[in-house]
Scaffold this active site. Structure first.
Site, PDB file in Angstrom:
ATOM      1  N   ARG A  89       0.903  -1.207  -0.113  1.00 47.92           N
ATOM      2  CA  ARG A  89      -0.097   0.139  -0.137  1.00 47.92           C
ATOM      3  C   ARG A  89       0.923   1.166   0.032  1.00 47.92           C
ATOM      4  NH1 ARG A  89      -3.761  -1.774   5.302  1.00 47.92           N
ATOM      5  NH2 ARG A  89      -3.990  -3.825   4.476  1.00 47.92           N
ATOM      6  N   ASP A 135       0.157   5.160   1.486  1.00 51.41           N
ATOM      7  CA  ASP A 135      -0.796   6.249   2.100  1.00 51.41           C
ATOM      8  C   ASP A 135      -1.409   7.234   1.539  1.00 51.41           C
ATOM      9  OD1 ASP A 135      -1.015   4.836   4.499  1.00 51.41           O
ATOM     10  OD2 ASP A 135       0.613   6.161   5.410  1.00 51.41           O
ATOM     11  N   TYR A 140      12.279   3.280  -1.603  1.00 50.52           N
ATOM     12  CA  TYR A 140      11.527   4.466  -1.189  1.00 50.52           C
ATOM     13  C   TYR A 140      12.420   6.002  -1.382  1.00 50.52           C
ATOM     14  CZ  TYR A 140       7.486   1.750   0.174  1.00 50.52           C
ATOM     15  OH  TYR A 140       6.179   0.879   0.514  1.00 50.52           O
ATOM     16  N   ARG A 188       8.884   7.969   6.587  1.00 55.32           N
ATOM     17  CA  ARG A 188       8.893   9.065   6.784  1.00 55.32           C
ATOM     18  C   ARG A 188       9.127   9.425   8.130  1.00 55.32           C
ATOM     19  NH1 ARG A 188       2.263   9.374   5.807  1.00 55.32           N
ATOM     20  NH2 ARG A 188       2.529  11.121   6.839  1.00 55.32           N
TER      21      ARG A 188
END
Lengths: 252, 252
Positions: A50, A52, A110, A197
């Site tokens: 997934r 966000d 990422y 994050r």
């Protein structure tokens, strides 16, 4: 039935994340509807993982089974013609029946993008986190080095996550400068919820002198989410690449 | 009264161009309203030049007179706090009373961005023109070389323009490659209506082999708009910089 793998890029700004949710615009929902319109039967879209709400992708990977005989090389153009302009199919290929976008993935990369301009760079405003205060890169690189390797990343995971095993192996935590943009690259075998994050928020605390790089091992050892930095905003994060074989460059 | 110069960046996507128009959202209109809200009196915003609907700016320059005593270094943050997120003040300075953003400009640089990815790069979709066919850069560079210098650019100007003197001096027409992005840089003393977009459309015809670089001198000499290429889409164009002094780098 044929099993089709797609590589997708999307601008996450106007999506409520990847995963289908009732009455909300999601990437999976939009893609599934588009594929079903094309093939004329219901399909199940499997994603590599997934993202966000507000998180972007350059290389999200999905697969689905279909009876359609559309030649594989035509899939990107067929879907792109019908998809909204904030999601673009970059690549399509036929994969074996048992190939699964999530279970076959062996790692991900990422990237978290920081705009260091004094005032927001208007063209990156949706794809970066604006940080106008000075950042010292050497301590940030040193802190990043402490995160590389196999660690319990409990301190770098959203506190309410049900996952039990929070040990993950990061192969790369790197900083790339391109003009006023600063990009944090994280590549590893797997990631916990909000992990990149929180790494970004923590490295920013190091860059502004609020944390010292030497504190990173202690933060890891504490297994306490409150010891790490804040969760940096979603819009700075992009799912860059999903790895499917050891030879694919996951390990530098 | 104090005369204030601002450097502005804006995403032109949601604006009906720079210049104020009744009942339409324009950069000049939004900025004027914001400045008037801040200073409490009416102001007249003077721009270095217009940009069309959909055209972006990284370095548009404006000036206005105000009785406000806001310290000059506070202007960007004061205005950015109130402006919508698609226009950002990058710089403010006090200039002499007779300084005028348009009349004092001695040159401009525009950049036209082309996305050469096989499928649209989703993050550049609003700021570039997607050209998926192969482009040969050497002929494009040769053609660009023919445009440098002082020429009558009638063939590279929208046909219905009232301007009489269509002689302009281009100092730079250059191509920059950054990954799949290709940027055409045009720097000169002045530009005609649609000139950079027609140059871009013509260089693309050269890149795809529809025109030869040797034809550029003939196209210039013909003074006939129909001889040059199409006007490339607005969204690829960015007003990059406005020059105000010979020492500012206008002439390479």
């Amino acid at each position: 039935m044929r099993n089709i793998k797609l590589i997708l890029a999307y601008d996450g700004t106007e999506f409520h994340g990847f995963q289908t949710q009732p009455n909300l615009r999601t990437v999976q929902g939009v893609l599934q509807q588009t594929v079903e319109d094309v093939v004329g039967h219901s399909v199940s879209i499997i994603g590599s993982g997934r993202t966000d709400a507000g998180v972007h992708a350059r290389g999200q990977v999905v697969n689905f089974a279909t009876s359609s005989r559309i030649p594989i090389e035509k899939w990107p153009i067929v879907l792109n013609t019908k998809l909204p302009d904030d999601v673009v199919v970059q690549h399509a290929e036929l994969v074996p029946d048992d190939w699964h976008a999530r279970f076959c993935a062996i790692g991900k990369e990422y990237r978290y993008r920081i705009d260091r301009s004094p005032y927001t760079d208007v063209f990156w405003r949706k794809y970066s986190h604006h940080v106008p205060y000075p950042l010292r890169l050497e301590p940030m690189r040193e802190a990043a080095g402490h995160l590389v390797g196999r660690h319990d990343f409990t301190s770098f995971c959203a506190a309410n996550t049900p996952v039990v095993d929070k040990v993950r192996h990061l192969h790369v935590v790197d900083l790339i400068e391109e003009g006023s943009l600063l990009t944090i690259v994280c590549r590893g075998e797997g990631f916990l919820y909000n992990m990149v994050r929180i790494i970004a928020g923590t490295l920013l605390d190091v860059g502004r002198g609020k944390l010292s790089p030497d504190q990173i091992p202690d933060i890891l050892a504490s297994c306490d989410r409150t010891q790490a930095g804040v969760t940096a905003p979603a819009k700075g994060l992009t799912m860059w690449k999903v790895f499917y074989a050891e030879s694919s460059g996951l390990i530098p």
